[in-house]
Design a protein around this motif. Sequence first.
Motif, PDB file in Angstrom:
ATOM      1  N   PHE A 121       0.818  -1.210   0.000  1.00 51.24           N
ATOM      2  CA  PHE A 121       0.000   0.000   0.000  1.00 51.24           C
ATOM      3  C   PHE A 121       0.848   1.255   0.000  1.00 51.24           C
ATOM      4  CE2 PHE A 121      -2.250   3.393   2.257  1.00 51.24           C
ATOM      5  CZ  PHE A 121      -3.449   3.445   1.555  1.00 51.24           C
ATOM      6  N   ASP A 122       1.910   1.255   0.810  1.00 51.72           N
ATOM      7  CA  ASP A 122       2.713   2.476   0.946  1.00 51.72           C
ATOM      8  C   ASP A 122       3.724   2.634  -0.185  1.00 51.72           C
ATOM      9  OD1 ASP A 122       4.354   0.402   1.691  1.00 51.72           O
ATOM     10  OD2 ASP A 122       5.134   1.371   3.497  1.00 51.72           O
ATOM     11  N   GLN A 123       3.798   1.631  -1.070  1.00 51.23           N
ATOM     12  CA  GLN A 123       4.684   1.730  -2.228  1.00 51.23           C
ATOM     13  C   GLN A 123       3.943   1.193  -3.452  1.00 51.23           C
ATOM     14  OE1 GLN A 123       9.000   0.933  -1.621  1.00 51.23           O
ATOM     15  NE2 GLN A 123       8.366   0.119   0.358  1.00 51.23           N
ATOM     16  N   PRO A 124       2.934   1.923  -3.936  1.00 49.51           N
ATOM     17  CA  PRO A 124       2.160   1.464  -5.088  1.00 49.51           C
ATOM     18  C   PRO A 124       3.073   1.137  -6.263  1.00 49.51           C
ATOM     19  CG  PRO A 124       1.169   3.418  -4.109  1.00 49.51           C
ATOM     20  CD  PRO A 124       2.502   3.241  -3.453  1.00 49.51           C
ATOM     21  N   GLY A 125       2.794   0.028  -6.889  1.00 45.66           N
ATOM     22  CA  GLY A 125       3.647  -0.414  -7.985  1.00 45.66           C
ATOM     23  C   GLY A 125       4.660  -1.451  -7.567  1.00 45.66           C
ATOM     24  N   MET A 126       4.846  -1.642  -6.237  1.00 46.02           N
ATOM     25  CA  MET A 126       5.761  -2.681  -5.767  1.00 46.02           C
ATOM     26  C   MET A 126       4.970  -3.928  -5.401  1.00 46.02           C
ATOM     27  SD  MET A 126       8.467  -2.786  -2.573  1.00 46.02           S
ATOM     28  CE  MET A 126       9.668  -1.724  -3.372  1.00 46.02           C
ATOM     29  N   LEU A 127       5.366  -5.046  -5.950  1.00 46.36           N
ATOM     30  CA  LEU A 127       4.695  -6.311  -5.702  1.00 46.36           C
ATOM     31  C   LEU A 127       4.966  -6.838  -4.298  1.00 46.36           C
ATOM     32  CD1 LEU A 127       5.476  -8.153  -9.051  1.00 46.36           C
ATOM     33  CD2 LEU A 127       3.169  -7.728  -8.159  1.00 46.36           C
ATOM     34  N   GLN A 128       3.948  -7.375  -3.680  1.00 44.19           N
ATOM     35  CA  GLN A 128       4.138  -8.214  -2.500  1.00 44.19           C
ATOM     36  C   GLN A 128       3.926  -9.678  -2.859  1.00 44.19           C
ATOM     37  OE1 GLN A 128       1.430  -7.748   0.830  1.00 44.19           O
ATOM     38  NE2 GLN A 128       2.769  -8.881   2.190  1.00 44.19           N
ATOM     39  N   TYR A 129       2.969  -9.921  -3.784  1.00 40.65           N
ATOM     40  CA  TYR A 129       2.610 -11.311  -4.089  1.00 40.65           C
ATOM     41  C   TYR A 129       2.125 -11.423  -5.524  1.00 40.65           C
ATOM     42  CZ  TYR A 129      -0.430 -15.478  -4.132  1.00 40.65           C
ATOM     43  OH  TYR A 129      -1.053 -16.670  -4.446  1.00 40.65           O
ATOM     44  N   ALA A 130       2.703 -12.414  -6.227  1.00 43.95           N
ATOM     45  CA  ALA A 130       2.206 -12.784  -7.548  1.00 43.95           C
ATOM     46  C   ALA A 130       2.151 -14.308  -7.654  1.00 43.95           C
ATOM     47  CB  ALA A 130       3.096 -12.205  -8.638  1.00 43.95           C
ATOM     48  N   GLY A 131       1.997 -14.955  -6.515  1.00 43.28           N
ATOM     49  CA  GLY A 131       1.962 -16.406  -6.450  1.00 43.28           C
ATOM     50  C   GLY A 131       3.031 -16.939  -5.523  1.00 43.28           C
ATOM     51  N   TYR A 132       2.979 -18.235  -5.264  1.00 42.24           N
ATOM     52  CA  TYR A 132       3.989 -18.930  -4.459  1.00 42.24           C
ATOM     53  C   TYR A 132       4.530 -20.124  -5.232  1.00 42.24           C
ATOM     54  CZ  TYR A 132       3.456 -16.712   0.149  1.00 42.24           C
ATOM     55  OH  TYR A 132       3.480 -15.834   1.203  1.00 42.24           O
ATOM     56  N   THR A 133       5.803 -20.401  -5.052  1.00 46.88           N
ATOM     57  CA  THR A 133       6.370 -21.630  -5.588  1.00 46.88           C
ATOM     58  C   THR A 133       5.916 -22.801  -4.719  1.00 46.88           C
ATOM     59  OG1 THR A 133       8.373 -21.405  -4.247  1.00 46.88           O
ATOM     60  CG2 THR A 133       8.401 -20.406  -6.448  1.00 46.88           C
ATOM     61  N   PRO A 134       6.024 -24.037  -5.229  1.00 46.38           N
ATOM     62  CA  PRO A 134       5.657 -25.199  -4.412  1.00 46.38           C
ATOM     63  C   PRO A 134       6.547 -25.308  -3.174  1.00 46.38           C
ATOM     64  CG  PRO A 134       5.797 -25.801  -6.736  1.00 46.38           C
ATOM     65  CD  PRO A 134       6.368 -24.413  -6.614  1.00 46.38           C
ATOM     66  N   MET A 135       6.057 -26.008  -2.181  1.00 45.77           N
ATOM     67  CA  MET A 135       6.791 -26.189  -0.926  1.00 45.77           C
ATOM     68  C   MET A 135       7.809 -27.315  -1.054  1.00 45.77           C
ATOM     69  SD  MET A 135       7.113 -25.186   2.243  1.00 45.77           S
ATOM     70  CE  MET A 135       5.581 -24.287   2.613  1.00 45.77           C
ATOM     71  N   ASN A 136       9.001 -27.088  -0.537  1.00 44.35           N
ATOM     72  CA  ASN A 136       9.964 -28.158  -0.322  1.00 44.35           C
ATOM     73  C   ASN A 136       9.676 -28.714   1.075  1.00 44.35           C
ATOM     74  OD1 ASN A 136      12.192 -29.711   0.487  1.00 44.35           O
ATOM     75  ND2 ASN A 136      13.625 -28.500  -0.732  1.00 44.35           N
ATOM     76  N   TYR A 137       9.071 -29.878   1.158  1.00 43.93           N
ATOM     77  CA  TYR A 137       8.629 -30.405   2.445  1.00 43.93           C
ATOM     78  C   TYR A 137       9.778 -30.883   3.327  1.00 43.93           C
ATOM     79  CZ  TYR A 137       4.035 -30.289   0.241  1.00 43.93           C
ATOM     80  OH  TYR A 137       2.900 -29.890  -0.394  1.00 43.93           O
ATOM     81  N   PHE A 138      10.970 -31.039   2.760  1.00 40.37           N
ATOM     82  CA  PHE A 138      12.116 -31.463   3.557  1.00 40.37           C
ATOM     83  C   PHE A 138      12.752 -30.289   4.298  1.00 40.37           C
ATOM     84  CE2 PHE A 138      11.913 -34.681   0.171  1.00 40.37           C
ATOM     85  CZ  PHE A 138      11.766 -35.825   0.957  1.00 40.37           C
ATOM     86  N   THR A 139      12.492 -29.066   3.840  1.00 34.05           N
ATOM     87  CA  THR A 139      13.040 -27.879   4.501  1.00 34.05           C
ATOM     88  C   THR A 139      11.959 -26.885   4.920  1.00 34.05           C
ATOM     89  OG1 THR A 139      13.316 -26.710   2.392  1.00 34.05           O
ATOM     90  CG2 THR A 139      15.173 -28.061   3.161  1.00 34.05           C
ATOM     91  N   ALA A 140      10.721 -27.124   4.493  1.00 31.07           N
ATOM     92  CA  ALA A 140       9.605 -26.187   4.713  1.00 31.07           C
ATOM     93  C   ALA A 140       9.969 -24.802   4.181  1.00 31.07           C
ATOM     94  CB  ALA A 140       9.207 -26.115   6.179  1.00 31.07           C
TER      95      ALA A 140
END
Length: 307
Positions: A121-140
């Motif tokens: 919000f305080d930096q319009p134009g800067m991404l916070q989220y565009a998706g997540y990669t899959p989880m590596n369950y051995f390292t979380a």
Amino acid sequence: MKQVSIITVNYNQPEVTEELLKSLREVNTYKPLEIIVVDNGSRNNPVPTWKATYPGITFIRSEVNTGFAGGNDLGIASATGDYLFLINNDTEVTAGLIGGLVSTMEGNSAIGIISPKIHYFDQPGMLQYAGYTPMNYFTARNSCIGQFEKDEGQYDSLSGVTGYIHGAAMMIRREALEKVGGMAENYFLYYEELDWCERIRRAGYEIHTDLSVLIYHKESVSVGKRSALKEYFMNRNRILFIRKNTGLGTFCVFFLYFLATVVPRNLLSYVVKREFSFIPVLLRAVAWHFTNKTDSKHLGYVIPGQI
């Protein structure tokens, strides 16, 4: 048109919540809409004033702080919409946001839950989220796509299946909700939305992003950038997530990794930064798992106004 239930949780931030309600009233263009606000044990109860000020909105008061999952689950229990859109109280919507998400969900019955693109919000134009990669369950470990980058549309083609939604803004299909239930409340704070995605995926649905629509997020208004509360639940729940969502073999590999790598690294960081009070917090986060089952309601942490 499908009805959407907006659910948001307030905790000691009435002004922030009111800014969200203003955004929903003045910016959002989608109807029909049901708005549900849960006050999650705030020191000063704002609900009586809100009821007089905001007719047509449903307000629910919990006398204790039930955490992110618990507060949202209270709202979910009262929601009547075909789709439920859970958004942080420290967000502000854009005009086509809700309608865009509904359209995407309506066009693909395989989607169980979806998040929009998120900007700071305080930096319009800067991404916070565009998706997540899959989880590596051995390292979380996994990665938030695009975070801290200038948004030039470089990830817009990634709209579709993603690793996880973002807890600040997530729309769930009622059918999926009825199959999996609400979020697991014993997480209290952090990882509960990731756990929810795992359950939704196991129920046969897909996890999606729609990067054609946008919401703004005022990051860390409630918890702050760094606190004992955050350190405890980030570490305890990282372990809990793997315990709940993998087999014994995978968990054993992860837990050995956590004890051999994460714990020493964090302890060294606390010493270097002279954050000595965090040392027992981390140790309690790990020790919780030696005495509690994965569905234990004992948080292992004293929450003001709750325990």
